[in-house]
Scaffold this active site. Sequence first.
Site, mmCIF file in Angstrom:
data_model
loop_
_atom_site.group_PDB
_atom_site.id
_atom_site.type_symbol
_atom_site.label_atom_id
_atom_site.label_comp_id
_atom_site.label_asym_id
_atom_site.label_seq_id
_atom_site.Cartn_x
_atom_site.Cartn_y
_atom_site.Cartn_z
ATOM 1 N N ARG A 1 0.856 -1.200 0.000
ATOM 2 C CA ARG A 1 0.000 0.000 0.000
ATOM 3 C C ARG A 1 0.891 1.249 0.000
ATOM 4 O O ARG A 1 1.070 1.884 -1.019
ATOM 5 C CB ARG A 1 -0.940 -0.024 1.218
ATOM 6 C CG ARG A 1 -2.099 0.955 1.104
ATOM 7 C CD ARG A 1 -1.747 2.396 1.410
ATOM 8 N NE ARG A 1 -1.291 2.613 2.780
ATOM 9 C CZ ARG A 1 -0.820 3.780 3.211
ATOM 10 N NH1 ARG A 1 -0.736 4.827 2.408
ATOM 11 N NH2 ARG A 1 -0.392 3.910 4.455
ATOM 12 N N HIS B 1 -6.616 -0.428 3.351
ATOM 13 C CA HIS B 1 -6.397 0.957 3.793
ATOM 14 C C HIS B 1 -7.486 1.823 3.165
ATOM 15 O O HIS B 1 -7.538 1.987 1.945
ATOM 16 C CB HIS B 1 -5.011 1.410 3.309
ATOM 17 C CG HIS B 1 -4.586 2.710 3.887
ATOM 18 N ND1 HIS B 1 -4.527 3.878 3.153
ATOM 19 C CD2 HIS B 1 -4.187 3.041 5.141
ATOM 20 C CE1 HIS B 1 -4.108 4.858 3.935
ATOM 21 N NE2 HIS B 1 -3.892 4.388 5.136
ATOM 22 N N ARG C 1 -8.771 -0.480 12.598
ATOM 23 C CA ARG C 1 -7.858 0.533 13.118
ATOM 24 C C ARG C 1 -8.323 1.896 12.625
ATOM 25 O O ARG C 1 -8.732 2.041 11.480
ATOM 26 C CB ARG C 1 -6.437 0.305 12.613
ATOM 27 C CG ARG C 1 -5.472 1.315 13.228
ATOM 28 C CD ARG C 1 -4.428 1.848 12.259
ATOM 29 N NE ARG C 1 -4.985 2.588 11.148
ATOM 30 C CZ ARG C 1 -4.260 3.073 10.141
ATOM 31 N NH1 ARG C 1 -2.976 2.867 10.088
ATOM 32 N NH2 ARG C 1 -4.823 3.768 9.155
ATOM 33 N N SER D 1 -6.864 5.810 12.317
ATOM 34 C CA SER D 1 -5.709 6.686 12.545
ATOM 35 C C SER D 1 -6.009 8.117 12.117
ATOM 36 O O SER D 1 -6.981 8.376 11.408
ATOM 37 C CB SER D 1 -4.473 6.164 11.795
ATOM 38 O OG SER D 1 -4.521 6.563 10.455
ATOM 39 N N THR E 1 2.675 11.936 8.725
ATOM 40 C CA THR E 1 2.577 11.975 7.266
ATOM 41 C C THR E 1 3.699 12.783 6.616
ATOM 42 O O THR E 1 4.175 12.461 5.538
ATOM 43 C CB THR E 1 1.206 12.577 6.886
ATOM 44 O OG1 THR E 1 0.206 11.878 7.629
ATOM 45 C CG2 THR E 1 0.918 12.459 5.406
ATOM 46 N N HIS F 1 3.021 5.160 12.384
ATOM 47 C CA HIS F 1 3.383 5.208 10.960
ATOM 48 C C HIS F 1 4.256 6.449 10.771
ATOM 49 O O HIS F 1 3.767 7.570 10.867
ATOM 50 C CB HIS F 1 2.075 5.311 10.170
ATOM 51 C CG HIS F 1 2.219 5.416 8.688
ATOM 52 N ND1 HIS F 1 2.050 4.349 7.844
ATOM 53 C CD2 HIS F 1 2.497 6.472 7.872
ATOM 54 C CE1 HIS F 1 2.202 4.732 6.588
ATOM 55 N NE2 HIS F 1 2.482 6.026 6.582
ATOM 56 N N HIS G 1 6.979 8.673 8.518
ATOM 57 C CA HIS G 1 7.714 8.963 7.274
ATOM 58 C C HIS G 1 9.134 9.392 7.614
ATOM 59 O O HIS G 1 9.429 9.785 8.748
ATOM 60 C CB HIS G 1 6.947 10.006 6.450
ATOM 61 C CG HIS G 1 5.868 9.357 5.641
ATOM 62 N ND1 HIS G 1 6.033 9.041 4.335
ATOM 63 C CD2 HIS G 1 4.643 8.905 5.999
ATOM 64 C CE1 HIS G 1 4.937 8.430 3.891
ATOM 65 N NE2 HIS G 1 4.071 8.329 4.889
ATOM 66 N N HIS H 1 39.552 -0.416 11.848
ATOM 67 C CA HIS H 1 38.449 -1.375 11.813
ATOM 68 C C HIS H 1 38.933 -2.758 11.376
ATOM 69 O O HIS H 1 38.577 -3.768 11.982
ATOM 70 C CB HIS H 1 37.333 -0.868 10.890
ATOM 71 C CG HIS H 1 36.593 0.304 11.452
ATOM 72 N ND1 HIS H 1 35.233 0.331 11.610
ATOM 73 C CD2 HIS H 1 37.035 1.500 11.926
ATOM 74 C CE1 HIS H 1 34.867 1.480 12.147
ATOM 75 N NE2 HIS H 1 35.945 2.218 12.343
HETATM 76 C C1 HCA Z 1 -0.758 9.011 2.922
HETATM 77 C C2 HCA Z 1 -1.552 8.376 4.031
HETATM 78 C C3 HCA Z 1 -0.721 7.773 5.117
HETATM 79 C C4 HCA Z 1 -1.703 7.076 6.033
HETATM 80 C C5 HCA Z 1 -1.138 6.471 7.252
HETATM 81 C C6 HCA Z 1 -2.180 5.789 8.091
HETATM 82 C C7 HCA Z 1 0.055 8.868 5.874
HETATM 83 O O1 HCA Z 1 -0.272 10.101 3.093
HETATM 84 O O2 HCA Z 1 -0.657 8.398 1.874
HETATM 85 O O3 HCA Z 1 -3.066 5.149 7.548
HETATM 86 O O4 HCA Z 1 -2.101 5.907 9.321
HETATM 87 O O5 HCA Z 1 1.261 8.835 5.910
HETATM 88 O O6 HCA Z 1 -0.623 9.752 6.398
HETATM 89 O O7 HCA Z 1 0.218 6.860 4.580
HETATM 90 CU CU CU Z 2 2.249 7.240 4.884
#
Ligand code: HCA
Ligand code: CU
Length: 343
Positions: free
Chosen positions: A19, A78, A137, A139, A171, A198, A200, A294
């Site tokens: 996804r 999702h 879930r 979020s 995000t 989650h 990034h 090393h």
């Molecule tokens: C995106 C959505 C997501 C959703 C994450 C989640 C994000 O921007 O594509 O479902 O909790 O990073 O917000 O991946």
């Molecule tokens: Cu994301």
Amino acid sequence: MKLSNYFPAFKGIIDSTLREGLQFRYADFSKSQSKQILTMLSAIGVDKAEVGNPVNREVSLLIRNLLEIENRPPLLAHIRNRVEDAAAAMESRVEGINIFCTVDEARIDRLGLTFDQYLRELEKIITLSKKANLEIRVSVENFFNSNLSLALRVYQLADRSDCDRIGIADTLGMALSWDVEKSVGLLKKNFRPDIEVHFHNDLGQAVSNALVALRAGASWVDTTLLGIGERSGITALSTLLVSLYVYGIIPDSKYRMQLLTEAENNLAGILGKDVPFNLLTNRSNGFSHKAGVHLHGLINFGPQSYELLPPKMIGNERHLVSGTMVSGKTTKREIEDFKKKNP
Ligand code: HCA
Ligand code: CU
């Protein structure tokens, strides 16, 4: 390896290569490649796998194929906070849904809804999905840049409706460890469902933040193979599993870590890209040693002096590089001897 007492909440990995990973600029998996990816994830033993939104017909056809794979983890669709998405998820026969919500009022307004109406829509979806026995879930996207009191109302609803997990999505990849610790702690204190995170990787914090979140009480982490996703991606499965092992959060038997190098190299092949040189699963560089200090350390005191774990544990191999300006006096002969003793 002694297990740590500091991460009692950890329950598992939700891999999103199929996804979030598909949102990587260079990803466009065919049906058979998607099956190959899920088969690799199943072999590694990830606990759940996220797939796209089955309201999209192509995705729903793909899900039908993925459901046939043997010994696969539960699949989670999702979806947006929309009844039509939830209906498509139920029809697709996935085991669960990962609903992502926004608390951005301008966006909710654009949908022609008030925030209260948006919450009522969410409640409707949860009720329908519960009846269908789906795991749920909820979020909040862009959590660290959002109106906290509105986000808390989303979580309250999820808690009251007995959802399985509540999620925090970074995000924009902007969260720093102290924000993560505080936010996860707040959710842990106030709500009953497990916490999923989650992250990034825009600021290079995606793995670190996942570990901080686990220590603060999160139970589930979203990952992808190679860390692929939008922009600079999310927490990489390989780096996270190695960290969980190195910090004693899991025993080495919990996942089949020895498949990680092959899995990430296979995915790189599918993408037509190299495994990034700074990942542990890069075959030529993940465990290469070059500086004289090393090389000397490795040869005289053993590989553990400069390796967090033996490369074999993740199916990788080490390289000793000599004869360069920085490689000191180590000879080819010493390297050959070392290799014989440490195959
Ligand atoms: C995106 C959505 C997501 C959703 C994450 C989640 C994000 O921007 O594509 O479902 O909790 O990073 O917000 O991946
Ligand atoms: Cu994301």
